[in-house]
Design a protein around this motif. Structure first.
Motif, PDB file in Angstrom:
ATOM      1  N   LEU A 128       0.711  -1.171  -0.031  1.00  0.00           N
ATOM      2  CA  LEU A 128       0.044  -0.059   0.139  1.00  0.00           C
ATOM      3  C   LEU A 128       0.881   1.361  -0.124  1.00  0.00           C
ATOM      4  O   LEU A 128       0.453   2.340  -0.626  1.00  0.00           O
ATOM      5  N   GLN A 129       1.952   1.160   1.022  1.00  0.00           N
ATOM      6  CA  GLN A 129       2.916   2.159   0.798  1.00  0.00           C
ATOM      7  C   GLN A 129       3.607   2.584  -0.457  1.00  0.00           C
ATOM      8  O   GLN A 129       3.483   3.647  -0.960  1.00  0.00           O
ATOM      9  N   VAL A 130       4.009   1.425  -1.012  1.00  0.00           N
ATOM     10  CA  VAL A 130       4.541   1.662  -2.424  1.00  0.00           C
ATOM     11  C   VAL A 130       3.657   2.255  -3.645  1.00  0.00           C
ATOM     12  O   VAL A 130       4.180   2.946  -4.199  1.00  0.00           O
ATOM     13  N   ASN A 131       2.432   1.779  -3.219  1.00  0.00           N
ATOM     14  CA  ASN A 131       1.382   2.082  -4.390  1.00  0.00           C
ATOM     15  C   ASN A 131       0.832   3.503  -3.977  1.00  0.00           C
ATOM     16  O   ASN A 131      -0.503   3.730  -4.614  1.00  0.00           O
ATOM     17  N   GLY A 132       1.182   4.184  -2.964  1.00  0.00           N
ATOM     18  CA  GLY A 132       0.598   5.437  -3.066  1.00  0.00           C
ATOM     19  C   GLY A 132      -0.652   5.791  -2.060  1.00  0.00           C
ATOM     20  O   GLY A 132      -1.118   6.800  -2.071  1.00  0.00           O
ATOM     21  N   VAL A 133      -0.887   4.768  -1.116  1.00  0.00           N
ATOM     22  CA  VAL A 133      -2.040   4.918  -0.357  1.00  0.00           C
ATOM     23  C   VAL A 133      -1.484   5.700   1.059  1.00  0.00           C
ATOM     24  O   VAL A 133      -0.618   5.343   1.767  1.00  0.00           O
ATOM     25  N   GLU A 134      -2.321   6.640   1.466  1.00  0.00           N
ATOM     26  CA  GLU A 134      -2.067   7.648   2.614  1.00  0.00           C
ATOM     27  C   GLU A 134      -2.578   6.478   3.680  1.00  0.00           C
ATOM     28  O   GLU A 134      -3.683   6.192   3.921  1.00  0.00           O
ATOM     29  N   MET A 135      -1.567   6.812   4.660  1.00  0.00           N
ATOM     30  CA  MET A 135      -1.904   6.119   5.921  1.00  0.00           C
ATOM     31  C   MET A 135      -1.870   7.104   7.266  1.00  0.00           C
ATOM     32  O   MET A 135      -0.782   7.678   7.424  1.00  0.00           O
ATOM     33  N   LYS A 136      -2.885   7.272   7.962  1.00  0.00           N
ATOM     34  CA  LYS A 136      -2.971   7.929   8.955  1.00  0.00           C
ATOM     35  C   LYS A 136      -2.913   7.107  10.402  1.00  0.00           C
ATOM     36  O   LYS A 136      -3.992   6.556  10.591  1.00  0.00           O
ATOM     37  N   THR A 137      -1.740   6.872  10.972  1.00  0.00           N
ATOM     38  CA  THR A 137      -1.587   5.922  12.058  1.00  0.00           C
ATOM     39  C   THR A 137      -1.943   7.011  13.545  1.00  0.00           C
ATOM     40  O   THR A 137      -1.667   7.960  13.450  1.00  0.00           O
ATOM     41  N   ASN A 138      -2.131   6.129  14.502  1.00  0.00           N
ATOM     42  CA  ASN A 138      -2.470   6.792  15.769  1.00  0.00           C
ATOM     43  C   ASN A 138      -3.200   7.875  15.655  1.00  0.00           C
ATOM     44  O   ASN A 138      -3.150   8.885  16.196  1.00  0.00           O
ATOM     45  N   ASP A 139      -4.339   7.866  15.054  1.00  0.00           N
ATOM     46  CA  ASP A 139      -5.117   8.979  14.562  1.00  0.00           C
ATOM     47  C   ASP A 139      -6.680   8.393  14.625  1.00  0.00           C
ATOM     48  O   ASP A 139      -7.416   8.136  13.637  1.00  0.00           O
ATOM     49  N   ALA A 140      -7.186   8.575  15.649  1.00  0.00           N
ATOM     50  CA  ALA A 140      -8.533   7.910  16.269  1.00  0.00           C
ATOM     51  C   ALA A 140      -9.630   9.176  15.478  1.00  0.00           C
ATOM     52  O   ALA A 140      -9.592  10.059  15.522  1.00  0.00           O
ATOM     53  N   VAL A 141     -10.730   8.383  15.082  1.00  0.00           N
ATOM     54  CA  VAL A 141     -11.696   9.277  14.425  1.00  0.00           C
ATOM     55  C   VAL A 141     -12.548   9.610  15.695  1.00  0.00           C
ATOM     56  O   VAL A 141     -13.019   8.664  16.374  1.00  0.00           O
TER      57      VAL A 141
END
Length: 413
Positions: free
Chosen positions: A208-221
């Motif tokens: 996912l990271q290599v293919n450009g997916v944004e990841m928001k970690t430690n980020d609760a809704v």
């Protein structure tokens, strides 16, 4: 390009992100911790459609009543949790009959029927992870018990898998020399596979990271803003996220998120435990399911994992030593010697449980751009790729190729 915001970075959220990104669509993955934590990393790693059957079934009420409040039993309900679990338990009991058991088996088989092909396609797509194609053993307490399980599991022929093979005690000992010599035998499921779940999670994250997916970690809704039949944006710890579509894939936390949309789903947390031994003193050739005690053993490269149990105590991180010791003693009574290793890692994970043991897949009623993929129980890894493919089709407005009615969010209303 349509932007999809996926709330939840477990194996289900990761698989859904993978399939949506493969369509060259935009994805943002939001997780309250680090993607792939919890049950996605510490489960037994079985890719076993044959064992995808539901938890509620004929005789389950009588059996579970003997276990409910014993801290070292296969199924434990914490007494202080009974008041808020009561509505879920009442629904669960309504599914403990032959008719509903068979319906759930059929639904589980159909969502899992292409599983092996999907895992092979994942490898072909460059996702790197540890996978073994060695089959799986199911141990019974006696010959009668084995025959009963054989009759139940042979229905897997309906999706093109071979029926289980009956293995004598002597044959079992040749297959697994570290088993005790006086066992009745086992059922061998030759086509089943197993993976190291941590490696699959890491492989998907890397892809996912290599293919450009944004990841928001430690980020609760913390909030969901909706206008009539559409969600416009969600508020996270670090700010607002806007998207065209939203997918709730937060596992055992999904029902909490749905309350922000004034919707209720009976998904509760079923805690499971695993103990992983590094450089173990015994090597096993196959995963083994100790059916009577609901515990299991899985060999990995350089490691051995045992695990099991279902603990209903709400969402919490508590590790109960009685539960851990119960798993160890359950497995030990089938082995010729005690398991040791250079290290021992004990983990727990909150499985998202529905009363009928089937996942919730599809559009959320009253909303045009909100979808759900949650409630897979102990079948999250098994059904992850099927779920990702199905949700990708549903969100795109395509026919997913199977009847999704058994998984509808509205089925509990």
């Amino acid at each position: 390009m349509a932007k999809l915001a996926i709330i939840g970075g477990g194996i289900i959220g990761l698989a859904c992100a993978y399939y949506w990104r493969k369509q060259n669509q935009e994805v943002v993955l939001i997780d309250k911790g680090n993607p792939g934590e919890g049950p996605s990393r510490c489960n037994m790693g079985w890719v076993s459609p044959t064992l995808s059957g539901p938890l509620p079934g004929p005789g389950m009420i009588g059996t579970s009543m003997k276990w409910l409040f014993k801290k070292d039993s296969p199924l434990y309900v914490k007494p202080s949790a009974v008041p808020f679990l009561a509505p879920w338990l009442i629904q669960f009991m309504r599914y403990c009959n032959e008719q509903k058991y068979q319906l759930a088996c059929d639904a589980g088989f159909h969502i899992s029927k292409d599983t092996f092909q999907l895992f092979d396609e994942l490898v072909d797509d460059g996702v790197e992870f540890e996978m073994h194609r060695k089959g799986l053993l199911v141990l019974g307490s006696n010959e009668s018990d084995l025959q009963h399980k054989y009759e139940d599991l042979k229905q897997v022929e309906r999706i093109g898998l071979p029926r289980p093979e009956l293995v004598t005690g002597a044959e079992l000992l040749k297959m697994e020399p570290h088993m005790k010599a006086n066992l009745a035998g086992a059922l061998f499921l030759p086509k089943e596979r197993h993976v190291r779940p941590e490696s699959m999670v890491n492989g998907l994250i890397d892809w996912l990271q290599v293919n450009g997916v944004e990841m928001k970690t430690n980020d609760a809704v913390t909030d969901i803003v909706h206008n009539h039949a559409r969600v416009e944006r969600v508020r996270c710890n670090t700010g607002w996220v806007e998207a065209d579509m939203f997918l709730l894939a937060a596992g055992a936390w999904s029902s909490q998120l749905m309350k922000k949309l004034n919707y209720s789903l009976p998904i509760t947390a079923g805690k499971g435990y695993s103990i992983t031994y590094q450089s173990p003193n015994m090597e096993f050739n196959h995963p083994i399911y100790f059916a009577k005690d609901k515990t299991a053993l899985t060999p990995f490269d350089g490691a051995l994992r045992i695990g099991g149990t279902m603990e209903l105590s709400g969402i919490n991180d508590e590790l109960m030593s009685d539960r851990v010791n119960g798993i160890k003693s359950s497995v030990a009574k089938f082995l010729s010697k005690e398991i040791h290793g250079s290290g021992e890692v004990i983990l727990s994970g909150m499985r998202p449980m529905t009363p009928d043991s089937l996942p919730v897949l599809g559009g959320l009623p009253n909303f045009k751009n909100v979808f759900v993929a949650a409630g897979h129980g102990g079948n999250g890894l098994l059904m992850s790729l099927s779920t990702g493919r199905i949700l990708s089709d549903l969100i795109s407005g395509r026919d997913p190729g199977l009847d999704v009615t058994p998984f509808s969010p509205q089925r509990f209303k």
